[in-house]
Write an enzyme that holds these catalytic residues in place. Structure first.
Site, short mmCIF file in Angstrom:
data_model
loop_
_atom_site.label_atom_id
_atom_site.label_comp_id
_atom_site.label_asym_id
_atom_site.label_seq_id
_atom_site.Cartn_x
_atom_site.Cartn_y
_atom_site.Cartn_z
N ASP A 259 0.85 -1.21 0.00
CA ASP A 259 0.00 0.00 0.00
C ASP A 259 0.88 1.26 0.00
O ASP A 259 0.68 2.17 -0.80
CB ASP A 259 -0.89 0.04 1.26
CG ASP A 259 -1.85 -1.13 1.38
OD1 ASP A 259 -3.07 -0.92 1.31
OD2 ASP A 259 -1.38 -2.28 1.57
N ARG B 84 -23.95 -1.64 -1.99
CA ARG B 84 -23.10 -1.48 -0.80
C ARG B 84 -23.85 -0.64 0.22
O ARG B 84 -23.84 0.58 0.18
CB ARG B 84 -21.80 -0.76 -1.22
CG ARG B 84 -20.76 -0.63 -0.12
CD ARG B 84 -19.57 0.16 -0.62
NE ARG B 84 -18.48 0.16 0.31
CZ ARG B 84 -17.47 -0.71 0.31
NH1 ARG B 84 -17.40 -1.65 -0.60
NH2 ARG B 84 -16.51 -0.64 1.20
N GLU C 7 -5.13 7.57 0.38
CA GLU C 7 -5.55 6.85 1.58
C GLU C 7 -4.47 6.83 2.66
O GLU C 7 -4.77 6.99 3.84
CB GLU C 7 -5.95 5.40 1.25
CG GLU C 7 -6.42 4.68 2.52
CD GLU C 7 -6.76 3.22 2.33
OE1 GLU C 7 -6.69 2.70 1.19
OE2 GLU C 7 -7.09 2.58 3.34
N ASP D 248 -12.51 5.26 -2.63
CA ASP D 248 -13.12 3.94 -2.80
C ASP D 248 -14.21 3.92 -3.86
O ASP D 248 -14.74 2.85 -4.18
CB ASP D 248 -13.71 3.45 -1.47
CG ASP D 248 -12.65 2.87 -0.53
OD1 ASP D 248 -11.66 2.31 -1.03
OD2 ASP D 248 -12.83 2.97 0.69
N ASP E 229 -6.08 5.28 -4.18
CA ASP E 229 -6.20 4.15 -3.26
C ASP E 229 -5.18 3.13 -3.76
O ASP E 229 -5.42 2.43 -4.73
CB ASP E 229 -7.62 3.58 -3.27
CG ASP E 229 -7.82 2.56 -2.15
OD1 ASP E 229 -6.81 2.05 -1.62
OD2 ASP E 229 -8.99 2.27 -1.83
N THR F 144 -7.46 -4.31 0.56
CA THR F 144 -6.23 -4.88 1.14
C THR F 144 -6.48 -6.28 1.71
O THR F 144 -5.62 -7.15 1.64
CB THR F 144 -5.68 -3.94 2.24
OG1 THR F 144 -5.53 -2.64 1.68
CG2 THR F 144 -4.33 -4.40 2.75
N ILE G 186 -3.83 0.31 -2.71
CA ILE G 186 -4.39 -1.05 -2.76
C ILE G 186 -5.78 -0.95 -2.19
O ILE G 186 -5.95 -0.68 -1.00
CB ILE G 186 -3.57 -2.08 -1.96
CG1 ILE G 186 -2.17 -2.25 -2.55
CG2 ILE G 186 -4.30 -3.44 -1.94
CD1 ILE G 186 -1.33 -3.34 -1.87
N ASP G 187 -6.77 -1.11 -3.05
CA ASP G 187 -8.15 -1.14 -2.57
C ASP G 187 -8.51 -2.60 -2.41
O ASP G 187 -8.25 -3.41 -3.30
CB ASP G 187 -9.06 -0.46 -3.59
CG ASP G 187 -10.52 -0.45 -3.13
OD1 ASP G 187 -10.76 -0.28 -1.93
OD2 ASP G 187 -11.40 -0.60 -4.00
N1 A3P Z 1 -17.13 -0.32 8.05
C1 A3P Z 1 -16.88 -0.12 6.76
N2 A3P Z 1 -17.91 0.12 5.89
C2 A3P Z 1 -17.67 0.31 4.58
N3 A3P Z 1 -16.43 0.31 4.02
C3 A3P Z 1 -15.38 0.09 4.84
C4 A3P Z 1 -15.53 -0.13 6.22
N4 A3P Z 1 -14.30 -0.32 6.75
C5 A3P Z 1 -13.42 -0.22 5.73
N5 A3P Z 1 -14.06 0.05 4.57
C6 A3P Z 1 -13.52 0.28 3.23
O1 A3P Z 1 -13.80 -0.86 2.44
C7 A3P Z 1 -12.79 -0.90 1.46
C8 A3P Z 1 -12.76 -2.24 0.80
O2 A3P Z 1 -14.00 -2.45 0.19
P1 A3P Z 1 -14.45 -3.89 -0.31
O3 A3P Z 1 -15.11 -4.56 0.84
O4 A3P Z 1 -15.39 -3.53 -1.41
O5 A3P Z 1 -13.23 -4.61 -0.78
C9 A3P Z 1 -11.56 -0.57 2.22
O6 A3P Z 1 -10.61 -0.10 1.31
P2 A3P Z 1 -9.04 -0.51 1.53
O7 A3P Z 1 -8.95 -1.98 1.37
O8 A3P Z 1 -8.42 0.27 0.44
O9 A3P Z 1 -8.67 -0.03 2.89
C10 A3P Z 1 -12.03 0.50 3.20
O10 A3P Z 1 -11.81 1.81 2.74
MG MG Z 2 -10.12 1.22 -0.55
MG MG Z 3 -7.01 0.60 3.72
MG MG Z 4 -6.52 0.94 0.19
#
Ligand code: A3P
Ligand code: MG
Ligand code: MG
Ligand code: MG
Length: 353
Positions: free
Chosen positions: A48, A276, A71, A289, A143, A148, A145-146
């Site tokens: 990241d 979502r 991020e 995101d 972002d 992670t 790594i989205d």
């Molecule tokens: N309680 C929450 N509700 C919604 N999104 C959340 C969350 N906690 C973390 N995230 C976000 O969900 C993203 C991942 O989404 P997904 O579930 O679609 O893979 C994370 O991005 P990162 O992985 O870049 O931190 C983070 O920003």
């Molecule tokens: Mg993300």
């Molecule tokens: Mg993150």
């Molecule tokens: Mg990320």
């Protein structure tokens, strides 16, 4: 033909491609001391940080005045305890920046052999992502790594970059190293980049840069409908989606996938809607995101709104503000899903679920 944001598009693709190579190589060498747990309990890896350093460096060379909403920040890396991770991040970022120039690349963007940076320059590059965002002007979102959690599981994740001008997303680039190029032809392998420029359509290219293919969301028959949703139940409510699915008499199981790869899959017709909805913990969605995914889906002919049916507002700062969820779907599907979401929401409020 001159294309709006042509240079921005080339720069963004070059930066995302290098970051994708970096994150793939991190995964292949992942060791346990390369992950930190952030204050919000979410994981962050050397991948990241290094990917944000690379993308931010490239943007700074190409567009030195543009602010960045990223991020990650480098605070923990600047501490003594962060030194082992820091050294690894510097090595990874420099390896990615110094990769050979390929088609579409330009040495003026601080990339190519001999373009290594110092530790301080790379930490500063990460911290240039601290812009608070807002209603006016140009800004990029990164972002690095989205998804992670998907990355750590060896599943889907995405390297995501967008350009926002006066709160409108003009360009979105989403690199998905682990996504099949074409699910109908798995032998083609994995690694795609989704690209959209507002008003100029959406396309998929291979991670190698080859084979640009325009994307258009197809029409779905009732029996073909399925939802795309997060793997992580903490990120969006699975049970709410189940109820919406029942209201719409959807027979197919939801497709669970991490990251903005969901927006990419929606844009190429693998799933009829990405839903979502908040889990009720007061979490605010982050602009990085959703900005690249929103422009991608819209340019593929779809609609992205919250559960009130309003467009996402990218002008509120680093977050989308109060969380009304996200509904992304094709033109022919969105209104039906929105209506079912509102019905499920009313049921929930009346305590019927
Ligand atoms: N309680 C929450 N509700 C919604 N999104 C959340 C969350 N906690 C973390 N995230 C976000 O969900 C993203 C991942 O989404 P997904 O579930 O679609 O893979 C994370 O991005 P990162 O992985 O870049 O931190 C983070 O920003
Ligand atoms: Mg993300
Ligand atoms: Mg993150
Ligand atoms: Mg990320």
């Amino acid at each position: 033909m001159s294309l709006a944001y042509a240079t921005e598009k080339q720069v963004a693709i070059a930066a995302v491609r290098r970051a994708c190579h970096l994150t793939s190589s991190v995964f292949n060498n992942l060791v346990t001391n390369e992950t930190l747990t952030k204050g919000d309990k979410s994981p962050v890896t050397v991948g990241d940080y290094a990917a944000q350093a690379v993308i931010s460096s490239v943007l700074w060379h190409a567009f030195p005045k543009d602010p960045i909403v990223g991020e990650e920040d480098a605070a923990e890396l600047r501490e003594e305890s962060g030194s082992a991770m820091r050294d690894r991040i510097v090595a990874l970022a420099n390896e990615a920046l110094a990769e050979e120039i390929t088609l579409g690349d330009n040495v003026d963007w601080g990339i190519g052999p001999g373009q290594e940076k110092t530790t301080e320059q790379l930490l500063d590059a990460i911290d240039r992502g601290n812009y608070p965002g807002g209603r006016t002007g140009r800004m990029w979102t990164i972002d690095p790594i989205d998804g992670t959690k998907g990355f750590l599981r060896g599943e889907q994740y995405a390297v995501c970059l967008s350009l926002i001008v006066d709160a409108q997303v003009q360009l979105g680039v989403i690199g998905c190293p682990n996504l099949l190029i074409d699910p109908a032809e798995p032998e083609l392998g994995r690694g795609v980049i989704f690209v959209a420029v507002k008003g100029h359509g959406a396309e998929q290219i291979r991670l190698s840069g080859a084979n640009p293919t325009p994307l258009r969301i197809p029409d779905f028959a009732q029996e073909e409908l399925s939802f795309l949703e997060s793997v992580e139940a903490a990120h969006s409510s699975h049970s709410f989606n189940d109820r919406v699915s029942a209201l719409l008499s959807i027979a197919r199981r939801p497709v669970r996938m991490d990251s903005q790869a969901k927006y990419g899959c929606l844009a190429r017709g693998e799933g009829a809607a990405y839903l979502r909805m908040p889990t009720g913990v007061g979490y605010r969605e982050k602009i990085w995101d959703h900005a690249p995914g929103a422009v991608l889906v819209e340019e593929a002919g779809g609609i992205v709104t919250d559960s009130r049916g309003l467009p996402l507002d990218f002008g509120l700062g680093r977050t989308l503000g109060e969380n009304f969820g996200v509904i992304a779907a094709g033109l022919g599907t969105h209104a039906r899903v929105l209506q079912a979401v509102q019905q499920a929401g009313n049921e929930q409020e009346n305590g019927k679920t």
